[in-house]
Scaffold this motif. Structure first.
Motif, short mmCIF file in Angstrom:
data_model
loop_
_atom_site.label_atom_id
_atom_site.label_comp_id
_atom_site.label_asym_id
_atom_site.label_seq_id
_atom_site.Cartn_x
_atom_site.Cartn_y
_atom_site.Cartn_z
N GLY A 139 0.82 -1.21 0.00
CA GLY A 139 0.00 0.00 0.00
C GLY A 139 0.85 1.26 0.00
N TRP A 140 1.94 1.23 0.73
CA TRP A 140 2.83 2.40 0.79
C TRP A 140 3.61 2.54 -0.51
CZ3 TRP A 140 0.31 4.42 4.30
CH2 TRP A 140 -0.01 3.79 5.50
N ILE A 141 4.02 1.42 -1.06
CA ILE A 141 4.74 1.46 -2.34
C ILE A 141 3.85 2.08 -3.41
CG2 ILE A 141 5.74 0.04 -4.17
CD1 ILE A 141 6.59 -1.96 -2.02
N ASN A 142 2.58 1.67 -3.42
CA ASN A 142 1.64 2.19 -4.42
C ASN A 142 1.42 3.69 -4.30
OD1 ASN A 142 1.34 -0.42 -5.36
ND2 ASN A 142 -0.61 -0.79 -4.36
N HIS A 143 1.69 4.23 -3.10
CA HIS A 143 1.51 5.67 -2.89
C HIS A 143 2.85 6.42 -2.92
CE1 HIS A 143 -2.56 4.53 -1.71
NE2 HIS A 143 -2.87 5.81 -1.79
N ILE B 142 5.72 5.96 -1.37
CA ILE B 142 6.53 6.13 -0.16
C ILE B 142 7.87 5.43 -0.36
CG2 ILE B 142 6.71 5.69 2.31
CD1 ILE B 142 4.55 7.72 1.57
N LYS B 143 8.95 6.16 -0.19
CA LYS B 143 10.28 5.58 -0.35
C LYS B 143 10.73 4.94 0.97
CE LYS B 143 11.75 8.82 -3.94
NZ LYS B 143 12.75 9.85 -4.35
N GLY B 144 11.26 3.73 0.86
CA GLY B 144 11.72 3.02 2.05
C GLY B 144 10.60 2.74 3.04
N PRO B 145 9.48 2.19 2.58
CA PRO B 145 8.34 1.96 3.48
C PRO B 145 8.58 0.82 4.46
CG PRO B 145 7.90 0.94 1.37
CD PRO B 145 9.20 1.68 1.21
N GLU B 146 7.69 0.70 5.42
CA GLU B 146 7.79 -0.35 6.42
C GLU B 146 7.62 -1.73 5.78
OE1 GLU B 146 4.58 -0.47 9.21
OE2 GLU B 146 3.05 -0.36 7.66
N SER B 147 8.16 -2.73 6.47
CA SER B 147 8.00 -4.11 6.05
C SER B 147 6.77 -4.71 6.73
CB SER B 147 9.23 -4.93 6.43
OG SER B 147 9.33 -5.06 7.85
N ILE B 148 6.43 -5.91 6.31
CA ILE B 148 5.33 -6.64 6.95
C ILE B 148 5.65 -6.86 8.42
CG2 ILE B 148 4.05 -8.81 6.99
CD1 ILE B 148 4.69 -9.02 3.94
N SER C 77 -5.93 -3.31 -4.40
CA SER C 77 -5.57 -2.87 -5.75
C SER C 77 -5.11 -4.02 -6.64
CB SER C 77 -4.47 -1.80 -5.68
OG SER C 77 -3.28 -2.34 -5.13
N ASP C 78 -4.81 -5.16 -6.04
CA ASP C 78 -4.38 -6.32 -6.83
C ASP C 78 -5.54 -7.01 -7.52
OD1 ASP C 78 -1.63 -6.15 -6.20
OD2 ASP C 78 -1.99 -7.06 -4.24
N GLY C 79 -6.77 -6.70 -7.10
CA GLY C 79 -7.94 -7.29 -7.74
C GLY C 79 -8.16 -8.75 -7.39
N VAL C 80 -7.59 -9.21 -6.29
CA VAL C 80 -7.78 -10.60 -5.87
C VAL C 80 -8.99 -10.67 -4.94
CG1 VAL C 80 -6.75 -12.57 -4.67
CG2 VAL C 80 -5.30 -11.04 -6.03
N PRO C 81 -10.01 -11.47 -5.27
CA PRO C 81 -11.19 -11.58 -4.40
C PRO C 81 -10.81 -12.01 -2.98
CG PRO C 81 -11.59 -12.63 -6.52
CD PRO C 81 -10.13 -12.31 -6.48
N LYS C 82 -11.59 -11.57 -2.02
CA LYS C 82 -11.31 -11.87 -0.62
C LYS C 82 -11.21 -13.36 -0.37
CE LYS C 82 -13.01 -10.97 4.07
NZ LYS C 82 -14.08 -10.33 4.89
N GLU C 83 -12.11 -14.14 -0.97
CA GLU C 83 -12.10 -15.59 -0.76
C GLU C 83 -10.83 -16.22 -1.33
OE1 GLU C 83 -14.48 -13.85 -2.16
OE2 GLU C 83 -16.06 -13.90 -0.62
N GLU C 84 -10.38 -15.73 -2.47
CA GLU C 84 -9.16 -16.26 -3.08
C GLU C 84 -7.94 -15.87 -2.27
OE1 GLU C 84 -6.29 -17.93 -5.66
OE2 GLU C 84 -8.35 -18.38 -5.11
N LYS C 85 -7.93 -14.65 -1.76
CA LYS C 85 -6.82 -14.20 -0.91
C LYS C 85 -6.73 -15.09 0.33
CE LYS C 85 -5.25 -10.11 1.70
NZ LYS C 85 -5.37 -10.66 3.09
N SER C 86 -7.87 -15.36 0.94
CA SER C 86 -7.89 -16.20 2.13
C SER C 86 -7.43 -17.62 1.81
CB SER C 86 -9.30 -16.24 2.73
OG SER C 86 -9.34 -17.03 3.90
N ARG C 87 -7.83 -18.14 0.64
CA ARG C 87 -7.44 -19.49 0.25
C ARG C 87 -5.92 -19.58 0.07
NH1 ARG C 87 -5.52 -22.36 -3.54
NH2 ARG C 87 -5.21 -20.54 -4.89
N ASP D 154 -5.34 10.37 2.38
CA ASP D 154 -6.73 10.27 2.81
C ASP D 154 -7.30 8.85 2.71
OD1 ASP D 154 -7.03 12.94 3.46
OD2 ASP D 154 -7.69 13.51 1.44
N GLU D 155 -6.88 8.13 1.70
CA GLU D 155 -7.45 6.80 1.43
C GLU D 155 -7.43 5.89 2.65
OE1 GLU D 155 -5.94 2.85 -0.94
OE2 GLU D 155 -5.68 4.78 -1.94
N PHE D 156 -6.34 5.93 3.40
CA PHE D 156 -6.20 5.02 4.54
C PHE D 156 -7.13 5.40 5.70
CE2 PHE D 156 -2.34 4.92 2.06
CZ PHE D 156 -2.14 3.56 1.90
N PHE D 157 -7.40 6.68 5.83
CA PHE D 157 -8.31 7.12 6.89
C PHE D 157 -9.76 6.88 6.49
CE2 PHE D 157 -4.37 9.40 7.43
CZ PHE D 157 -4.15 9.30 8.80
#
Length: 268
Positions: free
Chosen positions: A102-106, A108-114, A159-169, A233-236
């Motif tokens: 999410g930060w990369i897409n916006h 942000i340079k040198g964003p946090e890791s997981i 933004s990846d367009g992966v459905p929630k059920e597929e992400k969970s799987r 704003d998007e995150f808030f």
């Protein structure tokens, strides 16, 4: 990005580096794990685990023949357990090196890791006051493991367009692979249970940790706004009104209040 429904069990081109010497008797288990930076591309991680019994160590060049079998078996089991633990931890290293998308897409340079994200969530669970009916220790553990499957599938965002059920799987399959690397057992089952509880939002602890996930994100968004002069704003907006607990609502309100004060000062 269209979601692919291919199985997690795909071939690949490289393996997780595990620099250690192995005894001459072992078996190799190949676990097919997609590459972390691209959840849609496969990557094979080859994990070697010791099997069988080892000979007793020699003393002054002579092999001991009087060593009890139970002791030899215990040492072999311990060596196998240590091997599995280091394999698992080496795989989790990817959580430290993979940046939150999410930060990369916006921009942000040198964003946090997981791992950065999960660590501060764990601190939130540590410092929160005692709450009726809430197991704080369980919250800490849940915060540590809630995104652990991203060591394999990466940070999949809306933004990846992966459905929630597929992400969970995908994440469930990845988690199962990771627990196999760990060697199964009680700790692996605990990780699976904590992850499923969070994923299904099925307890008061999960409710709280879900809130911490959002609180950590908007706090990070505020910090990046201050550091990089951006408006995020998007995150808030995406988290507004979605907090389930009083703590979550209170902490989020404090962050939003600080942000509003900052924005007001900029206008003056």
């Amino acid at each position: 990005m269209a979601a692919k429904t291919s199985s997690l069990s795909l071939s690949s081109h490289s393996s997780l580096p595990l620099n250690r010497s192995l005894p001459h008797r072992f078996h190799q288990t190949s676990l097919n794990l997609p590459f972390i930076n691209d959840p849609l591309s496969p990557r094979l991680v080859s994990v070697r685990a010791q099997s069988g019994s080892e000979r007793a160590p020699s003393v002054d060049g002579f092999e001991s023949r009087s060593r009890p079998k139970s002791v030899a078996h215990s040492d072999c089991t311990e060596a196998s357990s240590s091997s599995s633990a280091i394999d698992f931890l080496s795989l989790c290293h990817r959580l430290k090196t993979t940046k939150r998308k999410g930060w990369i897409n916006h921009g942000i340079k040198g964003p946090e890791s997981i791992a950065d994200h999960m660590y501060r969530m764990s601190l939130m669970a540590l410092i929160v006051g005692d709450l009726p009916g809430v197991n704080r220790e369980r919250c800490i553990k849940m915060a540590i493991v809630h995104d652990i499957a991203e060591a394999i599938v990466g940070d999949i965002t809306p933004s990846d367009g992966v459905p929630k059920e597929e992400k969970s799987r995908r994440e469930q399959a990845a988690l199962n692979e990771m627990c196999e690397v760990l060697g199964g057992g009680l700790r692996a089952e605990e990780i699976k249970e904590l992850w499923a509880e969070y994923e299904n939002n099925s307890s008061v602890e999960a409710n709280l940790v879900k809130d911490f996930d959002k609180v950590e994100m908007i706090l990070q968004a505020l910090e990046y706004e201050m550091e990089h002069g951006k408006v995020l704003d998007e995150f808030f907006l995406s988290t507004a009104g979605k907090f389930q607990t009083e703590i979550g609502k209170s902490w989020a309100a404090e962050i939003v209040s600080r942000r509003n004060s900052r924005l007001a000062n900029q206008l003056n």
